[in-house]
Design a protein around this motif. Structure first.
Motif, mmCIF file in Angstrom:
data_model
loop_
_atom_site.group_PDB
_atom_site.id
_atom_site.type_symbol
_atom_site.label_atom_id
_atom_site.label_comp_id
_atom_site.label_asym_id
_atom_site.label_seq_id
_atom_site.Cartn_x
_atom_site.Cartn_y
_atom_site.Cartn_z
ATOM 1 N N ASN A 97 13.145 5.122 4.706
ATOM 2 C CA ASN A 97 12.816 6.271 3.626
ATOM 3 C C ASN A 97 12.127 5.807 2.362
ATOM 4 O O ASN A 97 13.168 4.979 1.777
ATOM 5 C CB ASN A 97 14.085 7.107 3.476
ATOM 6 N N ARG A 98 10.891 5.946 2.156
ATOM 7 C CA ARG A 98 10.190 5.738 0.963
ATOM 8 C C ARG A 98 9.709 6.797 0.225
ATOM 9 O O ARG A 98 9.121 7.946 0.669
ATOM 10 C CB ARG A 98 9.099 4.946 1.473
ATOM 11 N N GLY A 99 9.698 6.536 -0.945
ATOM 12 C CA GLY A 99 9.491 7.798 -1.978
ATOM 13 C C GLY A 99 9.591 7.524 -3.436
ATOM 14 O O GLY A 99 9.929 6.349 -3.738
ATOM 15 N N ILE A 100 9.484 8.547 -4.218
ATOM 16 C CA ILE A 100 9.573 8.472 -5.515
ATOM 17 C C ILE A 100 10.761 9.444 -5.798
ATOM 18 O O ILE A 100 10.792 10.769 -5.237
ATOM 19 C CB ILE A 100 8.247 9.014 -6.384
ATOM 20 N N LYS A 146 0.776 -1.095 -0.057
ATOM 21 C CA LYS A 146 0.139 0.122 -0.033
ATOM 22 C C LYS A 146 0.874 1.190 0.021
ATOM 23 O O LYS A 146 2.081 1.172 0.484
ATOM 24 C CB LYS A 146 -0.798 0.197 1.124
ATOM 25 N N ILE A 147 0.245 2.259 -0.312
ATOM 26 C CA ILE A 147 0.994 3.663 -0.570
ATOM 27 C C ILE A 147 1.059 4.334 0.595
ATOM 28 O O ILE A 147 -0.143 4.639 1.392
ATOM 29 C CB ILE A 147 0.374 4.443 -1.775
ATOM 30 N N PRO A 148 2.224 4.639 1.351
ATOM 31 C CA PRO A 148 2.402 5.162 2.606
ATOM 32 C C PRO A 148 1.881 6.522 2.594
ATOM 33 O O PRO A 148 2.191 7.256 1.607
ATOM 34 C CB PRO A 148 3.794 5.157 3.117
ATOM 35 N N ALA A 149 1.254 7.298 3.672
ATOM 36 C CA ALA A 149 0.585 8.545 3.921
ATOM 37 C C ALA A 149 1.966 9.495 3.702
ATOM 38 O O ALA A 149 1.625 10.465 3.261
ATOM 39 C CB ALA A 149 -0.020 8.521 5.025
ATOM 40 N N ASN A 150 3.192 9.159 4.249
ATOM 41 C CA ASN A 150 4.155 9.925 4.318
ATOM 42 C C ASN A 150 5.259 9.674 3.109
ATOM 43 O O ASN A 150 6.277 10.035 3.245
ATOM 44 C CB ASN A 150 5.193 9.927 5.615
ATOM 45 N N LEU A 151 4.705 9.143 2.059
ATOM 46 C CA LEU A 151 5.613 8.932 0.902
ATOM 47 C C LEU A 151 6.128 10.105 0.435
ATOM 48 O O LEU A 151 5.366 11.191 0.020
ATOM 49 C CB LEU A 151 4.556 8.214 -0.245
ATOM 50 N N LYS A 152 7.739 10.303 0.089
ATOM 51 C CA LYS A 152 8.234 11.378 -0.353
ATOM 52 C C LYS A 152 7.838 11.358 -1.919
ATOM 53 O O LYS A 152 8.186 10.484 -2.495
ATOM 54 C CB LYS A 152 9.788 11.335 0.108
ATOM 55 N N THR A 153 7.504 12.530 -2.448
ATOM 56 C CA THR A 153 7.504 12.721 -3.830
ATOM 57 C C THR A 153 8.692 13.654 -4.269
ATOM 58 O O THR A 153 9.156 14.651 -3.366
ATOM 59 C CB THR A 153 6.275 13.140 -4.311
#
Length: 179
Positions: free
Chosen positions: A140-143, A68-75
């Motif tokens: 650390n999770r993100g795009i 699932k996509i985390p709410a705090n995902l860095k973009t």
């Protein structure tokens, strides 16, 4: 691979922190080429294109984030009024920091390679191709945005506060010793 080209002839992006001729290390990281891509908030079409690409990467890579996509995902699309508050170049704009271990191709508007390093600088305008990819490292999770290629379409006021030798020495008024 999710590659997009941002900036158009009519609505170019502006480049800042351009480290595209020689790779640099930031805080002890690997040597990388990098650039900050400034997009005016008024350029709704480009902002939508970037946001759509970010959403696509999120959906295609849910498995990298535990399903699932985390709410705090860095973009990579950041607000210049928030993250670069007080920096005039980033006022009323979004920006993307893109980097790569591989030197980007740099061309002019006629697709001729730019070989003179003084021709591409922080402050000029153009188009850029980037890839968007997911990361999940040490919590650390993100795009993130990978730098691909750059097209300079027009000159701009250089950023960074450095003046040219011509400007420094063109004035004959040498009385003001302290500037």
């Amino acid at each position: 691979m999710n590659k997009i080209v941002i900036g158009t002839k009519e609505n170019p992006v502006r480049f800042s922190y351009a480290n595209v001729h020689q790779p640099v290390s930031v805080n002890g990281s690997d040597l990388k080429y990098s650039v900050s891509i400034i997009i005016p908030k008024s350029d709704k079409k480009t902002i939508k294109k970037v946001n759509d690409a970010i959403q696509k990467v999120k959906q295609e890579n849910k498995d990298k984030f535990g399903g699932k996509i985390p709410a705090n995902l860095k973009t990579p699309l950041r607000d210049g009024d928030v993250d670069r508050e007080g920096d005039e170049a980033y006022a009323n704009a979004y920006f993307i920091n893109a980097n790569s271990k591989i030197k980007p191709g740099i061309v002019d508007a006629d697709l001729n390679p730019i070989l003179d390093q003084s021709e591409f600088y922080s402050g000029c305008f153009g188009r850029v191709s980037i890839t968007l990819y997911p990361f999940n490292v040490n919590g650390n999770r993100g795009i993130a945005a990978g730098l691909q290629n750059i097209m300079k379409t027009e000159d701009g006021e250089p950023l960074g506060g450095r003046s040219s030798a011509e400007n420094d020495f063109s004035d004959e008024d040498d009385d003001d010793v302290l500037g």
